[in-house]
Design a protein around this motif. Structure first.
Motif, mmCIF file in Angstrom:
data_model
loop_
_atom_site.group_PDB
_atom_site.id
_atom_site.type_symbol
_atom_site.label_atom_id
_atom_site.label_comp_id
_atom_site.label_asym_id
_atom_site.label_seq_id
_atom_site.Cartn_x
_atom_site.Cartn_y
_atom_site.Cartn_z
ATOM 1 N N TYR A 1 -23.439 -17.268 24.689
ATOM 2 C CA TYR A 1 -22.037 -17.440 24.287
ATOM 3 C C TYR A 1 -21.916 -17.834 22.820
ATOM 4 O O TYR A 1 -21.107 -18.663 22.439
ATOM 5 C CB TYR A 1 -21.345 -18.465 25.197
ATOM 6 N N GLY A 2 -22.806 -17.273 22.024
ATOM 7 C CA GLY A 2 -22.702 -17.472 20.579
ATOM 8 C C GLY A 2 -23.230 -18.807 20.092
ATOM 9 O O GLY A 2 -23.187 -19.097 18.900
ATOM 10 N N VAL A 3 -23.696 -19.651 21.003
ATOM 11 C CA VAL A 3 -24.240 -20.941 20.583
ATOM 12 C C VAL A 3 -25.691 -20.992 21.045
ATOM 13 O O VAL A 3 -25.950 -20.907 22.246
ATOM 14 C CB VAL A 3 -23.447 -22.116 21.211
ATOM 15 N N PRO A 4 -26.639 -21.113 20.099
ATOM 16 C CA PRO A 4 -28.047 -21.112 20.516
ATOM 17 C C PRO A 4 -28.284 -22.131 21.616
ATOM 18 O O PRO A 4 -27.717 -23.238 21.588
ATOM 19 C CB PRO A 4 -28.794 -21.469 19.237
ATOM 20 N N TYR A 5 -29.134 -21.732 22.554
ATOM 21 C CA TYR A 5 -29.355 -22.584 23.733
ATOM 22 C C TYR A 5 -30.189 -23.821 23.415
ATOM 23 O O TYR A 5 -31.301 -23.717 22.883
ATOM 24 C CB TYR A 5 -30.065 -21.783 24.823
ATOM 25 N N THR A 6 -29.647 -24.982 23.763
ATOM 26 C CA THR A 6 -30.438 -26.219 23.859
ATOM 27 C C THR A 6 -29.783 -27.033 24.965
ATOM 28 O O THR A 6 -28.633 -26.788 25.324
ATOM 29 C CB THR A 6 -30.363 -27.091 22.582
#
Ligand code: HEM
Length: 913
Positions: free
Chosen positions: A379-384
């Motif tokens: 969703y456009g936000v790098p996963y962390t």
């Protein structure tokens, strides 16, 4: 107006309501994905030195890099936690602000402390506790704290630790703060991915230490035990902080599972290299753990139909599983046709939902499942993972202060071990001394603590940490959220799209707790700590082990972990995992894994579909098809032994419950062909008894057929109708004979309806399946039983003669009309007739003892209007009876809850012969 979410109310609309609630949840997740994902990392710098080689395209790397090939640092170790609340409104607190308000130790003392009053979570077992810590260690850790400039605060007046200050080390600051330095950031020292890093490590060096480099396996000794570190005594594994025996059990289990997977892969791919086998075994093992967490642990702790379906949907789509797909497809069609109607329900409940119009992607996600063959979507936000995610997993109240150890199958505590004595190197000694299988059994049948206030384990509030000293984890939990910028409870709720509370009373109905909260937080609802608010939430969706605030964070992150990971989406395929690998993930459950590595536990796990729910007697659908021995074992081990009363806790014998007799129970007694009563059933008559395994050993040469020719697997219950001081001593017998592949056959016998007066010797008289109706019978049972049978004082045995114990039918059945259970003379003559508890006589007997000779006659039962003639008929029948066999004890007699309320003996009516 209520601040709590309304979707749980939909469940009352049946499966459509469940679907509707699912869509609401999916919609909520969509909103959260849009509004509550904040990236806190400078990826350019992190990516600069990463090279993704060929192997990383098809295998998980040691440090989690190269999962997302065009942003290779995404989700890897030593990457900052993200945020679910807007970091621009920075909530990190310092000493000059509210970091120490209220005093964290005071929070711990007043509203966290369990103080010896353990509150169990009765729908879960203790494996669930170790499991979640095991998972947390896969997902995250903030790493060793820093010694510089510790946080200090005074011990409150009256503290058991005396006066002075408590000192807590600060969280290790982000070593490479980049970008906006006003934002508080911390690194996760483990990979953020759901990749089994607690077993495999989060760096190459640790990974090299755990691998054997032979056949793709992890290092274990010849007993399957992990190697240990020389100094600490803790196992060498991927992550071994905060170690205790529960973690050790899981690390051993899944290390062995890895090795079993490697064996399977090698058998299918004989020429494969160690590296190939290792990489594939890790992929499969990690996915298996993720699946178990998604479709087993989570539905156990959030035991709600919506949630269960939601978690299945996360893994498999709403199809539930491969087989049930059609059923849910039908439900979905119905749902589509009913969207208008459901929309009305949503409006009624105050749920703002525009189903059927607008954004369909939430529906699509709910329907399609997250795992398998879709492109990863961050969703456009790098996963962390996020700081708020860490915060909601502060579930320390799940821990007990002691472990109760039981022998397998038993309900009697063998020893109690303080949880603090199971920590670090002591854990490994315990695995040896107590035995891993006994520990698994013990964890399976004991409960964890409930996630509520005033239930924080005592040992964790005074925890000794090597090189650090004594710490109070409850105070630290509260302090960490404040330090790391997780907002206080009400703001936390606002930030994640929930309604804030307007009064303390909305949290709890306990006036003392509300008063404590008010005094602690100076009547300021905005000051309530996030963890405190979460634990205090009394309004929870039905079945939920934690409340909606934690759940909101959970639905976002739990899904994101799956939908952003290449190995759970595009590469969850036969090509990358192998076809056998995907099958291994899809077809194994936690129960299968425990059973595979601890075969001794097989009978304790019979019928269990969720290893995290309390183990006990479960009757699976195919139960009747089992062998006679397997059924007897199951009822005996998981019924009688598992629920036997501890010394001093044997219930007194109650008077007969005449009201209960009139109940539908009478019909049940003659209609149900089951071995086990429905939950909550209690016997209105014969409420207490003793149960033993018995064999029916036939006498040679008699002509009766079927089970009269012998039955090796029986259960015998001896009881009295009710409290002997109430209506006299009235003994009764119930015998269940097991049959391979078919239902059991049962017979019951009495001396007379009204018993033997004040003679308390249970073996004083013969018992029979037919007793004379009595004119003066005080109980009126004859009248009652005559509601359901023309011959209320007779139970017939024709079914018993029609089947052999191997399940084969008898073509020309020969049934006795009446049997007589004639007590063993030695027992009859040695047992006291004076008032005493007959159960003590029975539990003193040894296996191998013959309890009854069984006599039978085929003379028909006749009665006359003249009592003396009826008596003569009875005498003639008795005189014609010949011995057909003996009942011999195959176990001691036990006193158990199962024997009292769980086991069910069907009566065969005269009409059903
Ligand atoms: C004997 C068992 C356990 C011990 C000794 C233990 C001890 C600790 C310690 C010392 C910390 C670090 C405290 C700090 O920030 O200074 C910690 C953090 C934490 N623990 Fe436990 N714990 C245990 C079990 C559990 C369980 C069952 C859970 C359940 C989920 C859990 C969840 C967490 C979480 C979420 C953190 C925060 C980690 C972080 O800050 O990155 N722990 N625990």
């Amino acid at each position: 107006m209520s601040p709590w979410v309304t979707w749980p109310a939909l469940t009352k609309f049946g499966s459509l309501g469940v679907m509707g609630a699912l869509l609401v949840l999916a919609g909520q997740r969509e909103d959260l994905l849009e509004n509550n994902m904040f990236d806190m990392e400078s990826w350019g710098e992190k990516n600069a030195s990463i090279v993704c080689d060929e192997r990383s395209h098809v295998a998980r790397t040691e440090d989690g890099t190269c999962n997302i090939l065009d942003n290779p640092a995404e989700g890897s170790a030593n990457v900052n936690f993200g945020r679910n609340v807007d970091p621009a409104s920075s909530f990190a607190e310092s000493e000059s602000g509210n970091l120490l308000t209220p005093n964290p130790r005071e929070v711990s003392n007043l509203i966290m402390s369990r103080g010896g009053d353990f509150k169990p979570a009765t729908t879960l077992n203790f494996i669930a506790t170790s499991w979640i810590q095991f998972m947390v260690h896969d997902w995250f850790d903030h790493g060793p704290r820093t010694d510089a400039n510790p946080i200090e605060f005074p011990l409150p007046a009256g503290d058991v630790l005396g006066s002075g200050t408590m000192s807590v080390q600060r969280t290790r600051p982000d070593p490479d703060v980049s970008g906006d330095e006003s934002l508080v950031t911390y690194e996760n020292i483990n990979t953020h991915w759901w990749d089994g890093s607690q077993l495999y490590g989060s760096d190459k060096e640790t990974n090299d230490e755990v691998r054997s480099f032979v056949d793709g396996k992890l290092k274990v000794d010849s007993n399957g035990r992990l190697p240990t570190d020389f100094l600490s005594g803790k196992p060498v594994t991927g992550f071994n902080e905060n170690w205790w025996v529960g973690l050790s059990m899981l690390h051993h289990l899944f290390t062995q599972e890895h090795n079993a997977i490697a064996d399977m892969l090698k058998a299918n791919n004989p020429g494969a290299s160690d590296q190939w086998l290792y990489d594939h075994a890790r992929l499969i093992n990690a996915a298996l753990m993720a699946k178990i967490h998604t479709v087993e642990w989570t539905p156990a702790i959030l035991a709600n139909p919506v949630l269960e379906r939601a978690m299945y949907a996360n893994w498999w789509g709403l199809g539930g599983d491969r087989d049930k797909r059609d059923k849910f497809q039908d439900d979905l069609d119905e749902l589509n046709n009913n969207l208008g109607e459901l929309g009305g329900i949503f409006n009624l409940l105050g749920i703002d939902n525009d189903l059927g119009q607008g954004d369909t992607s939430s529906i699509e996600h709910a329907l399609a499942g997250l795992v398998g063959s879709r492109t990863p979507n961050n969703y456009g936000v790098p996963y962390t993972l996020t700081e708020e995610f860490v915060s909601v997993y502060r579930m320390h109240p799940l821990l007990r202060d002691e472990i109760k150890v039981y022998d397998i199958g038993s309900n009697v505590v063998d020893e109690e071990i303080l949880l603090q004595d199971t920590r670090n190197g002591d854990a490994e000694d315990l695995l040896t001394d107590v035995g891993q299988d006994r520990l698994w059994y013990s964890f399976g049948i004991t409960h964890p603590g409930a996630l509520t206030l005033n239930n924080y384990p005592d040992f964790l509030r005074n925890l000794s940490m090597p090189l650090i000293g004594d710490i109070d984890m409850a105070a630290i939990d509260v302090l960490r959220d404040r330090e790391r910028g997780v907002p206080r409870y009400n703001e936390f709720r606002r930030q994640i799209g929930l309604k804030p509370l307007t009064s303390f009373e909305q949290l709890s109905s306990d006036p003392q707790l509300v008063a404590d909260l008010k005094s602690l937080y100076n009547n300021d609802i905005e000051m309530i700590d996030t963890l405190v608010g979460q634990l205090a939430e009394e309004t929870r969706p039905e079945g939920f082990g934690f409340g909606e605030t934690s759940f909101q964070i959970f639905i976002l992150n739990a899904s994101r972990r799956l939908m952003t990971d290449r190995f759970f989406t595009t590469d969850y395929t036969d090509e990358v995992y192998t076809a056998e690998g995907i099958d291994w993930v899809e077809e194994n459950t936690m129960v299968d894994i425990i059973r595979r590595h601890y075969p001794n536990l097989a009978s304790s796990l019979v019928g269990m579909d969720n290893a995290f729910k309390p183990w006990g007697l479960k009757i699976p659908e195919d139960y009747q098809s089992w062998s006679a021995q397997a059924k007897q074992d199951h009822l005996w081990v998981n019924g009688a032994l598992r629920t036997s009363y501890e010394d001093g806790e044997v219930p007194a014998i109650e008077p007969i419950d005449i009201g209960g007799l009139i109940d539908s129970v009478l019909w049940k007694k003659v209609q149900d062909a089951t071995d086990v009563t429905p939950p909550g059933y209690s016997k209105p008559i014969h409420p207490r008894g003793a149960l033993a395994k018995v064999q029916f050993v036939p006498t040679a040469g008699h002509g009766y057929t079927g089970l009269f020719q012998g039955a090796d697997h029986g259960l015998l219950r001896l009881s009295v109708t009710g409290d002997p001081s109430d209506r006299g001593f009235a003994p009764g017998l119930a015998l269940k004979l097991m049959v391979d592949g078919k239902r059991s056959e049962n017979v019951s016998a009495l001396y007379t309806l009204s018993g033997q007066g004040d003679n308390h010797n249970i073996f004083a008289n013969e018992l029979s399946n037919y007793v004379q109706p009595e004119v003066n019978e005080t109980l009126g049972t004859t009248t009652l039983f005559s509601l359901v049978s023309r011959k209320p004082t007779l139970v017939v045995m024709s079914d018993m003669a029609k089947v052999n114990q191997d399940g084969s039918p008898v073509s020309n059945a020969n049934t006795p009309s009446q049997v007589y259970f004639v007590p063993n003379g030695d027992l009859k003559n040695t047992i006291s007739t004076a008032p005493h508890d007959f159960r003590d006589d029975l539990t003193a007997l040894n296996p191998g003892t013959k309890v009854y000779d069984v006599y039978a006659t085929s003379k028909s039962i006749k009665t006359s209007i003249w009592p003396w003639v009826t008596a003569r008929y009875a005498r003639e029948r008795r005189n014609s009876a010949t011995k057909v066999g003996e009942l011999v004890m195959a176990s001691p007699f036990t006193l158990s809850q199962f024997g009292d309320t769980g086991i069910f003996f069907k009566h065969q009516r005269y009409e059903d012969r």
